[in-house]
Design a protein around this motif. Structure first.
Motif, PDB file in Angstrom:
ATOM      1  N   VAL A  74       6.341   6.733   0.837  1.00  0.00           N
ATOM      2  CA  VAL A  74       4.939   6.929   0.434  1.00  0.00           C
ATOM      3  C   VAL A  74       4.117   5.719   0.894  1.00  0.00           C
ATOM      4  CG1 VAL A  74       5.469   8.418  -1.527  1.00  0.00           C
ATOM      5  CG2 VAL A  74       5.338   5.942  -1.862  1.00  0.00           C
ATOM      6  N   GLY A  75       2.803   5.866   0.874  1.00  0.00           N
ATOM      7  CA  GLY A  75       1.910   4.828   1.369  1.00  0.00           C
ATOM      8  C   GLY A  75       1.889   3.578   0.504  1.00  0.00           C
ATOM      9  N   VAL A  76       1.240   2.535   1.013  1.00  0.00           N
ATOM     10  CA  VAL A  76       1.133   1.274   0.262  1.00  0.00           C
ATOM     11  C   VAL A  76      -0.324   0.866   0.136  1.00  0.00           C
ATOM     12  CG1 VAL A  76       3.372   0.365   1.007  1.00  0.00           C
ATOM     13  CG2 VAL A  76       1.343  -0.140   2.374  1.00  0.00           C
ATOM     14  N   GLU A  77      -0.633   0.132  -0.937  1.00  0.00           N
ATOM     15  CA  GLU A  77      -1.909  -0.579  -1.022  1.00  0.00           C
ATOM     16  C   GLU A  77      -1.571  -2.033  -0.713  1.00  0.00           C
ATOM     17  OE1 GLU A  77      -4.522   0.768  -4.546  1.00  0.00           O
ATOM     18  OE2 GLU A  77      -2.495   1.420  -5.045  1.00  0.00           O
ATOM     19  N   ARG A  78      -1.730  -2.384   0.557  1.00  0.00           N
ATOM     20  CA  ARG A  78      -1.247  -3.674   1.033  1.00  0.00           C
ATOM     21  C   ARG A  78      -1.717  -4.865   0.211  1.00  0.00           C
ATOM     22  NH1 ARG A  78       1.122  -4.790   6.180  1.00  0.00           N
ATOM     23  NH2 ARG A  78       1.484  -2.821   7.270  1.00  0.00           N
ATOM     24  N   ASP A  79      -2.979  -4.830  -0.234  1.00  0.00           N
ATOM     25  CA  ASP A  79      -3.514  -6.001  -0.943  1.00  0.00           C
ATOM     26  C   ASP A  79      -2.882  -6.198  -2.321  1.00  0.00           C
ATOM     27  OD1 ASP A  79      -4.876  -3.559  -1.446  1.00  0.00           O
ATOM     28  OD2 ASP A  79      -6.394  -4.660  -2.581  1.00  0.00           O
TER      29      ASP A  79
END
Ligand SMILES: [Zn+2]
Length: 448
Positions: free
Chosen positions: A83-88
């Motif tokens: 699944v995607g990431v919220e990099r910050d």
């Protein structure tokens, strides 16, 4: 067998880091480069391997170690997409696989690249330390890495079931979906998923007279929906125990550290109905247990209204209803309608999934996993488990494969909850435990 596990462990870490380095965020997935990497490692070890391409940039890897054919095959399954990431929100690069304070960090470290790496290393170790030493396997061992698990499997397991059924000719599969949980006081249990709840989407629609917001109307659809949702929020489905959940609570009650809960588990599965009710009442206060003893109803989205000064004619919400295997969604719908006796409210099933039979908790595969776990960790309790989340195993169970979900890495709940979240990480020692558990389980079930 004189296996040098320190060598295997170093390679496991390098493999997991390499896998995390391939960004397989789904959508779009882009699993092909990772699949090529995995196929390369298998071929290098001399294992018969096929790369399948269900769509551009999507892939599956199927590899096979041949047995003598006296028993049907066993499959090691894991998915390559994440699944995607919220990099910050991450403290490190989610695609670098950094090792820090005994943990390996990265998207997929738990779900599901950890198991992908453990499966790959189990396969390579079986080839090097068993097959290449002249030991005969009684079953084919099939390694399968799939794409597209996180968004439903149209280019993954569903595609394989529809187009390459012949490759799935196995008796057993090991997949994600279970738990190896470290609880209070360091006690541990391995929950082997043998069944999963079935997910349905139910819409609740309220209708009422439309009009100018300047003239308040009693039957306003939004208020009506609000009243219906308030009733549904207080409503609980009746307790339903299955053979899997009975065994789960029975076995867990014997090792559970909190006395009141342990007694509640034993009461729940007792033949005394008053005690059983009492037990259910206590366990219902713990969300993860409540979710396995009854059909679950979660409100997930709400829609309605066109402008700030207009009363809309309609407002609706979606309920994600997860039923216990054997419970009919139609019966749940009848109970929901009875719970909201308002003619201005209607219910409809917008999407539903099919039942899958539970996998046998007394099979040779279940026993092999349990025996291997107890050999590696003598205080481990092993229980069959009904998972509240869905996995690819449902596809396999529907075509007659006994599929077992294990998350073979011992973890405390907070670490486990990082999957799909920020700073996902696997304890390095647990990664190695999981690799050995998979290797030993397969070695046992395929010994001649
Ligand atoms: Zn997964």
């Amino acid at each position: 067998m004189g296996i040098d596990w320190s060598v295997v462990e170093a390679e496991t870490i390098a493999q997991l880091q390499a896998m995390i380095g391939f960004d397989t965020t789904n959508p779009p997935g882009n699993e092909l480069p990772l699949a090529q990497h995995i196929a390369g490692a298998l071929e290098l070890a001399g294992i018969e391997t096929r790369l399948l391409i269900p769509a551009p940039e999507r892939a599956a890897v199927v590899a096979r170690l041949k047995g003598d054919g006296s028993k049907r095959g066993v499959m090691l399954l894991a998915h390559m997409d994440v699944v995607g990431v919220e990099r910050d929100k991450w403290s490190c690069d989610p695609f670098s696989g950094v090792v820090r304070d005994g943990y390996l960090y990265g998207r997929g470290a738990i779900d599901d690249k950890g198991m992908l790496a453990a499966n790959l290393m189990a396969m390579l170790t079986l080839k090097r330390e068993v097959v290449d030493r002249g030991i005969t396997l009684s079953r084919d061992i099939v390694f399968l890495a799939t794409a597209d698990e996180e968004t439903g499997g149209a280019f993954g397991m569903r595609w394989l079931v529809d187009n390459h059924r012949d490759l799935l000719d196995v008796e057993f599969a090991i997949n994600e979906g279970g738990r190896t949980r470290v609880i209070e006081g360091g006690r541990r249990y391995l929950a082997i998923q043998t069944a999963e709840k079935i997910s349905h989407m139910v819409t609740v629609t309220a209708r009422g007279p439309a009009g100018h917001a300047a003239i308040p109307l009693e039957d306003n659809a939004i208020f009506r929906l609000g009243r219906a949702l308030a009733r549904l929020g207080d409503y609980r489905e009746p307790v339903t125990l299955t053979e899997t959940t009975r065994r789960f609570f029975e076995l867990l009650s014997r090792m559970w550290p909190a006395d009141e809960e342990a007694r509640a588990m034993a009461d729940l599965v007792s033949r005394d109905s008053a005690a059983s009710e009492r037990g259910a009442e206590i366990l219902s206060r713990i969300p993860v247990f409540n979710a396995v003893i009854r059909n679950g109803i979660s409100a997930t989205t709400i829609t309605g209204g066109v402008a700030g000064n207009v009363i809309p004619a309609e407002a609706s919400a979606v309920l994600n209803v997860r039923t216990i295997p054997g419970n009919s969604i139609d019966d749940v719908m009848d109970r929901l309608r009875a719970c909201v006796p308002d003619p201005g409210i209607s219910f409809a099933v917008a999407a539903h999934s099919d039942e899958a039979p539970a996998s046998d908790p007394d099979s040779a595969m279940f026993k092999a996993i349990a025996d291997a776990a107890i050999e590696l960790d003598p205080v481990m309790t092993v229980v069959p488990y009904l998972s509240t989340g869905g996995t690819d195993s449902a596809h396999l169970r529907r075509i007659g494969i006994n599929s077992y979900g294990i998350l073979p890495f011992p973890m405390e709940q907070p670490d486990e909850e990082r999957m799909h979240g920020h700073d996902e990480r696997v304890p390095v020692a647990s990664l190695h435990f999981g690799t050995r558990l998979i290797f030993e389980s397969i070695r046992r079930v395929s010994s001649a």
